[in-house]
Motif scaffolding. Structure first.
Motif, PDB file in Angstrom:
ATOM      1  N   GLU A 362      35.169 -62.787  13.793  1.00  0.00           N
ATOM      2  CA  GLU A 362      34.420 -61.870  12.923  1.00  0.00           C
ATOM      3  C   GLU A 362      34.578 -60.429  13.399  1.00  0.00           C
ATOM      4  O   GLU A 362      34.713 -59.506  12.593  1.00  0.00           O
ATOM      5  N   ILE A 365      38.195 -59.286  12.365  1.00  0.00           N
ATOM      6  CA  ILE A 365      38.516 -59.023  10.954  1.00  0.00           C
ATOM      7  C   ILE A 365      37.697 -57.871  10.386  1.00  0.00           C
ATOM      8  O   ILE A 365      38.165 -57.127   9.541  1.00  0.00           O
ATOM      9  N   LEU A 556      35.004 -70.594  -0.260  1.00  0.00           N
ATOM     10  CA  LEU A 556      35.942 -69.904   0.634  1.00  0.00           C
ATOM     11  C   LEU A 556      37.395 -70.178   0.246  1.00  0.00           C
ATOM     12  O   LEU A 556      38.263 -69.326   0.401  1.00  0.00           O
ATOM     13  N   GLU A 716      39.369 -59.748   5.484  1.00  0.00           N
ATOM     14  CA  GLU A 716      38.109 -59.065   5.157  1.00  0.00           C
ATOM     15  C   GLU A 716      38.387 -57.941   4.141  1.00  0.00           C
ATOM     16  O   GLU A 716      37.595 -57.031   3.977  1.00  0.00           O
TER      17      GLU A 716
HETATM   18  C1  DMJ Z   1      34.710 -62.885   4.991  1.00  0.00           C
HETATM   19  O1  DMJ Z   1      34.172 -62.475   6.186  1.00  0.00           O
HETATM   20  C2  DMJ Z   1      36.171 -63.157   5.129  1.00  0.00           C
HETATM   21  O2  DMJ Z   1      36.735 -63.203   3.869  1.00  0.00           O
HETATM   22  C3  DMJ Z   1      36.453 -64.443   5.842  1.00  0.00           C
HETATM   23  O3  DMJ Z   1      37.818 -64.726   5.890  1.00  0.00           O
HETATM   24  C4  DMJ Z   1      35.750 -65.565   5.165  1.00  0.00           C
HETATM   25  N1  DMJ Z   1      34.389 -65.319   4.879  1.00  0.00           N
HETATM   26  C5  DMJ Z   1      33.918 -64.040   4.486  1.00  0.00           C
HETATM   27  C6  DMJ Z   1      33.600 -63.859   3.039  1.00  0.00           C
HETATM   28  O4  DMJ Z   1      33.177 -64.945   2.361  1.00  0.00           O
END
Ligand code: DMJ
Length: 742
Positions: A362, A365, A556, A716
């Motif tokens: 997290e 990204i 997702l 992201e």
């Molecule tokens: C985001 O933080 C990113 O897209 C990640 O790859 C997956 N989840 C969230 C959004 O849903």
């Protein structure tokens, strides 16, 4: 000249007329100003009282709940329910997983009225961000769209203003005495193409810069009668050390002679102005309320009007929404808001002297990715330094026998570990497999090869390891280098690994053939083992647990519609047509999951059985947390096909977000998309600003805004430049030898 004993009657008459005109002007200006000022004063008073109410009594509860919330958020981000945990956990389960979400709900209120100021600000106002301007700082219920600060003024902004006025969302509009005239001479500079056989438009339209709309589209692009935009100014597309529009300014001290990305529209014919303006206004609403109630904290709780301090980022004030949302502000041309964010990052953002346990994935990204994009856009060294600072804090996580990093790292001690629930201490594919773009680019702009080496090590492990049936399981033990449980997914725990294989190849200017081959091989296996069609013809990607298909698709996984299509559009092979159809099919299925819900927003996961298609069955998969993946696929498919339906689907979603997720103080997720009046979850996710609103904004923009053959989006939605194809790549002139790199 009008006084003294020498005045004569004609002179007196002329003086009288002149005085009358001056008096009328002064009265008019005063009236206009007083309308605005009284609105702004009213709004400020409301903000002050809202703030006072919000601050009392929240502090203690916030601290108590922080740890539990962080854990809950982590699980929610991974879309893991208790039953999932029972399935994958080898030993201990985290406590408090069943902690109910707060059921706080405020009555829905009328949308906020807006004060629109159209005019150039004084140099002082521009330099000091929003202070004293009535914009943003005026807070709840107020805001501006259009044409302030250094932004060029023109027809689009006038249209936005007029529209808002007609819709009754505006309290007043004030116009400057004269709008500055701006000429339109877009340059046609084009950087060199990457090698390979890119064709980003499957309909064969190679004129990206004037994509326009497909037949039947309802774009309302205004022109000045010459086909040229009134929004462009006469400067070239690029300049050095300038503002967001490529203009030279003196307010960019510290940037050096960096080439700044120009965000002006160069082809108005490709824009859906009203829709795009609406998305921009949503961003302003989200940002303004974050600023009012959670500035410097990670996320906003719109219902409680307080920070969401226990999110996946822990309880430290890392300004996640600022770092994540800043490039979206930049792209939208919200210059003052952008400067507020940049200023905060410069003065406040650091991971030094805090002992936060951060998710490597997290943090990479959102923070590294966000800073890298801002560096590419602006050339501002601040962002390069901060990106490197954050990445350096993550490096201890890579100290494992295999080089596969742990999931969590302590920013002070450097102690790293994996989640207790992750299959016997495993690392997670979608986490350690989603570092490549950022680390590779960081090496190139810093000249330090270490970051690229770290992700190349991960690549080699994954390349050489035996893959069951050609597939990648979601769990890998970083000590033994062996797979954990054989659970495969294009949704939670797997998703962005596949995305980064394709995008690493794109980012390299299509030279990283190893990545493309690994991507192609993985997709062959996924097509064979996991992509299925429902009885009624819906294409979906199923999860696979050992040999058993679980006919379920996570929200997702909706990004994979765009992924299949992007992979197909960028390489001519025997799979191309099929994969493009699968990409369209998955995107259609995700759209179906939205429109089969009364809210018109899609659930966290949906299933396929004899009884249902594209519908959530379990209560813990009926929520919607402002996720972007479906809109991401609309955006990619729009760019690749110019089929108007993708824009229309995006607009449907905007209306649904406005109806159900908007609150007077920001945007919330929903607990159950199948209820007519669903409860809200009281969290404005940082990815709503970083991804959801960005993809929707770009969906209604022309292709020349971040063209897909020059930019590749990290997971992201932070766009990174493509090597050899993008003048903003900003490669460091010298690369350190490997042995010196540290
Ligand atoms: C985001 O933080 C990113 O897209 C990640 O790859 C997956 N989840 C969230 C959004 O849903």
């Amino acid at each position: 000249m009008c006084s003294g004993k020498f005045f004569r009657m004609p002179t007196l008459a002329i003086c009288g007329v002149v005085l009358t005109i001056i008096l009328v002007c002064i009265t008019g200006i005063t009236l206009t100003n007083s309308i605005n000022i009284s609105n702004i004063v009213k709004l400020r008073e409301k903000v002050a009282s809202d703030s006072a109410a919000a601050n009392g009594g929240h502090q203690a509860a916030q601290t108590r709940a922080a740890l539990v919330e962080q854990q809950y958020s982590t699980l929610q981000q991974h879309h893991l329910s208790q039953s999932d945990l029972n399935y994958i956990s080898a030993s201990t389960h985290p406590k408090n997983l069943q902690r109910p979400l707060q059921h706080q709900q405020l009555p829905q209120q009328q949308p906020n009225k807006i004060v629109i100021e159209i005019g150039l600000r004084s140099a002082n106002e521009s330099a000091s961000g929003s202070k004293g301007s009535g914009k943003s700082a005026s807070g709840s219920g107020s805001g501006t769209t259009a044409g302030s600060g250094n932004m060029p003024l023109g027809m689009p902004h006038m249209l936005e203003a007029a529209e808002a006025l007609m819709e009754g969302n505006v309290d007043s509009i004030s116009l400057p005495a004269a709008l500055p005239l701006v000429a339109s001479t877009p340059t046609t500079e084009k950087s060199s193409k990457p090698n390979g056989n890119v064709n980003f438009n499957v309909n064969g339209n190679t004129n990206k810069r004037s994509s326009g709309n497909s037949p039947g589209s309802n774009s309302n692009a205004p022109t000045n009668g010459t086909g040229k935009s009134t929004e462009l100014n006469s400067n070239g597309r690029n300049s050095t050390g300038g503002d967001m529009n490529g203009n030279n300014t003196e307010s960019n001290s510290g940037r050096g002679n960096s080439v700044v990305m120009d965000i002006r529209d160069h082809n108005p014919g490709g824009i859906q102005f009203e829709r795009r303006a609406h998305v921009k206004q949503m961003m302003e609403h989200a940002w303004r309320n974050y600023k009012l109630y959670a500035w410097g904290k990670n996320e906003l709780r719109p219902l409680s009007q307080r920070p969401h301090s226990g999110s996946i980022f822990g309880s430290y004030d890392l300004g996640a929404t600022i770092v994540d949302g800043l490039d979206t502000l930049y792209i939208m041309g919200l210059e003052n808001e952008y400067r507020e964010g940049r200023d905060w990052i410069e003065r406040k953002f650091t991971l030094d002297n805090i002992s936060a346990e951060l998710s490597v994935f997290e943090t990479n990204i959102r923070f590294v990715g966000g800073m890298l994009t801002l560096y590419a856009f602006t050339g501002d060294p601040l962002y390069k330094e901060k990106a490197q600072h954050v990445a350096d804090k993550l490096l201890p996580a890579f100290q494992t026998p295999t080089g596969i990093p742990y999931a969590l790292v302590n920013t002070k001690s450097g102690v790293a570990k994996n989640y207790g629930w992750a299959s016997g201490g495993s690392s997670i594919l979608s986490e350690f497999g989603t570092l490549h773009l950022e680390f590779a680019y960081l090496s190139d702009i810093t000249g330090n090869p270490l970051y690229r080496e770290r992700v190349q090590t991960i690549r080699q492990v994954l390349k050489e390891i035996e893959k069951p049936k050609g597939l990648y399981p979601n769990f890998l033990n970083p000590k033994t280098g062996k797979w954990g449980q054989l659970h495969m997914s294009l949704g939670a725990l797997g998703d962005s690994y596949y995305e980064y294989l394709l995008k690493a190849w794109l980012q390299s200017g299509q030279t990283d053939e190893e990545a493309r081959e690994m991507y192609d091989e993985a997709m062959v296996a996924i097509m064979d083992k996991m992509v299925r069609t429902s009885p009624n013809g819906l294409t979906y990607v199923s999860d696979l647990k050992f040999d058993r298909l679980e006919h379920k698709m996570d929200h997702l996984a909706c990004f994979s519609g765009g992924l299949f299509a992007l992979g197909a559009a960028t390489r001519q092979n025997e799979h191309r047509d099929k994969y493009m159809e699968v990409g369209k099919g998955i995107t259609n299925t995700c759209h179906e999951s939205y429109i089969r819900a009364p809210t018109q927003l899609g659930p966290e996961a949906f299933r396929f059985s004899d009884a249902v298609e594209a519908r959530a069955l379990r209560s813990q998969e009926k929520y919607y947390i402002l996720r972007p993946e479906t809109f991401e696929s609309y955006f990619v498919l729009w760019r690749l096909t110019h089929d108007q339906k993708y824009r229309d689907w995006g607009w449907e979603a905007v209306l649904a977000l406005e109806k159900h997720c908007r609150t007077p103080h920001g945007y919330c997720g929903l607990r159950n998309v199948y209820q007519q009046e669903p409860q809200k979850d009281d969290v404005q996710q940082s990815f709503f600003l970083a991804e959801t609103l960005k993809y929707l904004y770009l969906l209604f923009s022309d292709d020349s805004v971040l063209p897909l053959d020059e930019w590749v989006f990290n997971t992201e939605a932070h766009p990174l430049p493509i090597k050899g194809a993008n003048q903003y790549y900003r490669q460091a002139p010298v690369t350190l030898p490997v042995s010196n790199a540290s």
